[in-house]
Design a protein around this motif. Sequence first.
Motif, short mmCIF file in Angstrom:
data_model
loop_
_atom_site.label_atom_id
_atom_site.label_comp_id
_atom_site.label_asym_id
_atom_site.label_seq_id
_atom_site.Cartn_x
_atom_site.Cartn_y
_atom_site.Cartn_z
N GLY A 189 3.78 9.11 -5.50
CA GLY A 189 2.95 7.90 -5.38
C GLY A 189 3.78 6.64 -5.47
O GLY A 189 3.55 5.68 -4.74
N GLY A 190 4.78 6.63 -6.35
CA GLY A 190 5.65 5.47 -6.47
C GLY A 190 6.58 5.33 -5.28
O GLY A 190 6.83 4.23 -4.79
N LEU A 191 7.12 6.45 -4.79
CA LEU A 191 8.05 6.41 -3.66
C LEU A 191 7.38 5.87 -2.40
O LEU A 191 8.05 5.30 -1.54
CB LEU A 191 8.59 7.82 -3.38
CG LEU A 191 9.50 8.42 -4.46
CD1 LEU A 191 9.82 9.87 -4.12
CD2 LEU A 191 10.78 7.62 -4.61
N THR A 192 6.07 6.04 -2.32
CA THR A 192 5.33 5.56 -1.15
C THR A 192 4.36 4.45 -1.55
O THR A 192 3.25 4.37 -1.05
CB THR A 192 4.55 6.72 -0.50
OG1 THR A 192 3.65 7.30 -1.47
CG2 THR A 192 5.50 7.79 -0.01
N GLY A 193 4.82 3.58 -2.46
CA GLY A 193 3.96 2.51 -2.95
C GLY A 193 3.49 1.57 -1.87
O GLY A 193 2.41 0.98 -1.97
N LEU A 194 4.29 1.38 -0.82
CA LEU A 194 3.86 0.56 0.31
C LEU A 194 3.08 1.44 1.27
O LEU A 194 3.65 2.26 2.00
CB LEU A 194 5.07 -0.05 1.01
CG LEU A 194 5.91 -1.04 0.19
CD1 LEU A 194 7.02 -1.65 1.04
CD2 LEU A 194 5.05 -2.14 -0.41
N ARG A 195 1.76 1.27 1.26
CA ARG A 195 0.88 2.07 2.14
C ARG A 195 0.00 1.13 2.95
O ARG A 195 -0.21 -0.03 2.58
CB ARG A 195 0.02 3.02 1.32
CG ARG A 195 0.86 4.03 0.54
CD ARG A 195 0.02 5.11 -0.05
NE ARG A 195 0.65 5.66 -1.24
CZ ARG A 195 0.05 6.47 -2.08
NH1 ARG A 195 -1.21 6.83 -1.85
NH2 ARG A 195 0.69 6.93 -3.13
N PRO A 196 -0.55 1.63 4.05
CA PRO A 196 -1.36 0.77 4.91
C PRO A 196 -2.54 0.12 4.18
O PRO A 196 -2.87 -1.04 4.44
CB PRO A 196 -1.84 1.71 6.01
CG PRO A 196 -0.79 2.77 6.08
CD PRO A 196 -0.34 2.97 4.66
N VAL A 197 -3.17 0.84 3.27
CA VAL A 197 -4.33 0.31 2.54
C VAL A 197 -4.19 0.70 1.07
O VAL A 197 -3.96 1.87 0.75
CB VAL A 197 -5.65 0.88 3.08
CG1 VAL A 197 -6.84 0.28 2.31
CG2 VAL A 197 -5.80 0.61 4.56
N ARG A 198 -4.31 -0.30 0.18
CA ARG A 198 -4.26 -0.02 -1.25
C ARG A 198 -5.11 -1.03 -2.00
O ARG A 198 -5.20 -2.20 -1.62
CB ARG A 198 -2.83 -0.10 -1.79
CG ARG A 198 -1.90 0.94 -1.27
CD ARG A 198 -0.91 1.39 -2.32
NE ARG A 198 -1.48 2.40 -3.20
CZ ARG A 198 -0.74 3.11 -4.07
NH1 ARG A 198 0.56 2.91 -4.16
NH2 ARG A 198 -1.30 4.01 -4.83
N ASP A 199 -5.74 -0.55 -3.06
CA ASP A 199 -6.41 -1.44 -4.01
C ASP A 199 -5.54 -1.49 -5.24
O ASP A 199 -5.35 -0.47 -5.91
CB ASP A 199 -7.81 -0.91 -4.34
CG ASP A 199 -8.77 -1.06 -3.18
OD1 ASP A 199 -8.75 -2.12 -2.54
OD2 ASP A 199 -9.53 -0.11 -2.91
N VAL A 200 -5.00 -2.66 -5.53
CA VAL A 200 -4.07 -2.83 -6.64
C VAL A 200 -4.63 -3.85 -7.63
O VAL A 200 -4.76 -5.03 -7.30
CB VAL A 200 -2.68 -3.29 -6.15
CG1 VAL A 200 -1.71 -3.38 -7.32
CG2 VAL A 200 -2.14 -2.34 -5.09
N GLU A 201 -5.00 -3.38 -8.81
CA GLU A 201 -5.50 -4.26 -9.87
C GLU A 201 -6.60 -5.19 -9.36
O GLU A 201 -6.60 -6.39 -9.62
CB GLU A 201 -4.35 -5.05 -10.50
CG GLU A 201 -3.30 -4.17 -11.16
CD GLU A 201 -2.20 -4.96 -11.84
OE1 GLU A 201 -2.42 -6.14 -12.16
OE2 GLU A 201 -1.11 -4.39 -12.05
N GLY A 202 -7.53 -4.61 -8.63
CA GLY A 202 -8.67 -5.37 -8.15
C GLY A 202 -8.43 -6.17 -6.89
O GLY A 202 -9.31 -6.93 -6.47
N VAL A 203 -7.28 -6.00 -6.26
CA VAL A 203 -6.96 -6.72 -5.02
C VAL A 203 -6.88 -5.71 -3.87
O VAL A 203 -6.14 -4.73 -3.96
CB VAL A 203 -5.62 -7.47 -5.15
CG1 VAL A 203 -5.32 -8.23 -3.86
CG2 VAL A 203 -5.65 -8.43 -6.33
N HIS A 204 -7.65 -5.97 -2.81
CA HIS A 204 -7.65 -5.09 -1.64
C HIS A 204 -6.57 -5.56 -0.66
O HIS A 204 -6.67 -6.64 -0.09
CB HIS A 204 -9.02 -5.10 -0.96
CG HIS A 204 -9.12 -4.13 0.19
ND1 HIS A 204 -8.99 -2.76 0.03
CD2 HIS A 204 -9.33 -4.34 1.52
CE1 HIS A 204 -9.12 -2.17 1.20
NE2 HIS A 204 -9.32 -3.10 2.12
#
Length: 454
Positions: free
Chosen positions: A141-156
């Motif tokens: 999950g960390g190695l592929t942290g840059l993904r096309p779609v992610r929700d990070v700490e409430g930010v889409h």
Amino acid sequence: MPNLTQQFKTALQTCGVTSDQPLIVGFSGGMDSLALVLLLQTCGQPCAATHLNHGLRGPAADADADWCRQVCDDRGIPFERACLEVADARRAGESLEEAARRRRLEFWRNNHPGATIALAHHADDALEDFFLRLARGSNSGGLTGLRPVRDVEGVHIIRPLLSFRKAELKNWLAEKGVTEWCEDLSNADVRHRRNAVRHEWLPAIRKTLGGDQALFHTLDVLRQDADFLEQAAESAVPADDSVEAFRRLHPALFPRVLRLWIRKKTGFDWLPSQAAVARLQEELATAGESVKYAPLGDGLKLAVEQGTLRIARNMLAYNLDWPWTAQPRLEIPGTDLVLEATRVAAAALSETDLRSPRNDRACFPADDLPAVLHIKNWEPGDRMVPFGHHSERKLKDIFSQAGIAADRRPDFPVMRAGDEVLWIAGIKRSALSPVKKDTGDLVVFRRVRKSIPQ
């Protein structure tokens, strides 16, 4: 073969973006973010640009912001700028990069709640990020942290350029007659790890391996693995918060389940560090009767207590004056606790109410009380004579006897009249100011929790 613009439209659709959906673009003025802004405009996608100045590069950063505004003004693109002052906002033990990331997320969350944020990371960025995280010991999950779609700490967040190489974007800009953008001179400084990966590691690897296509294939496979494990984690979140449920988790699921469990409990998307995960696993393995803690940061920690796991917080200090006659309701800051005072005639209460103390309520003769009471959290050395006793006891011992762990004690405010402890709200009334047969008006104090909208 479809051209880059058509491929970009497909990438937007893959990110779940509809043709009329407005986007907020992180616009630094670099080549990649300029390409993203212009591609969105070419596709007719409604968007606005936001330039975030981290406050680290002085006049050069101000010049970049002015250039970005001019680009947007020339093309009719809504523009905003903000200074994050990262250095001043840096927390103890936090690197500049970590502080900058946190400040960006705070900005998006506070200033554009619910918006879709488009960032310009491309395939080469993902490869650089892979090696940086590989050196840190990250999981898939960390190695592929840059993904096309992610929700990070409430930010889409969406990254529609992840399937494009930097050279492709540069060529597309050249075809459009665009050859100028902002250049951050610090990007050439190989003393920074990311720059070393970009300018030294990757060229050497490509030379040795004859290219980097296999590395991109590895990234794709790891993204699939990470997606699968994250889906499995959603089904594995324990419902009963038991230590045993967490002990049974596979090591690959443990940090993912932990993250989801904390989000469920607090609403806060916390990414567990390796150290925090290791510490918690150690405490779970040796959990007994005593309370054990694993720190999370931001004032939070996990408590392993009597076979269950719960969120704890560091000691909260408060010291309040309560003019209860004029202000019958007092909210305790930093908690969901409220103290209420109600004046009643003694005759209005039953004998049971008068003679049988309850932990969440205490009655005192109104004439015995000062106009201002003092509300504080427990402190070492505090003492009182408990109801039904004739000698003082340490509050620490009263809490321990009630099974209240140290981190939970701020949830039980101590009410004082001058230096005398009258009531540990929610635990025990003192023997002071007893209610007698001929008592006149009484004050009934209650400890309640604020109702929280669902």
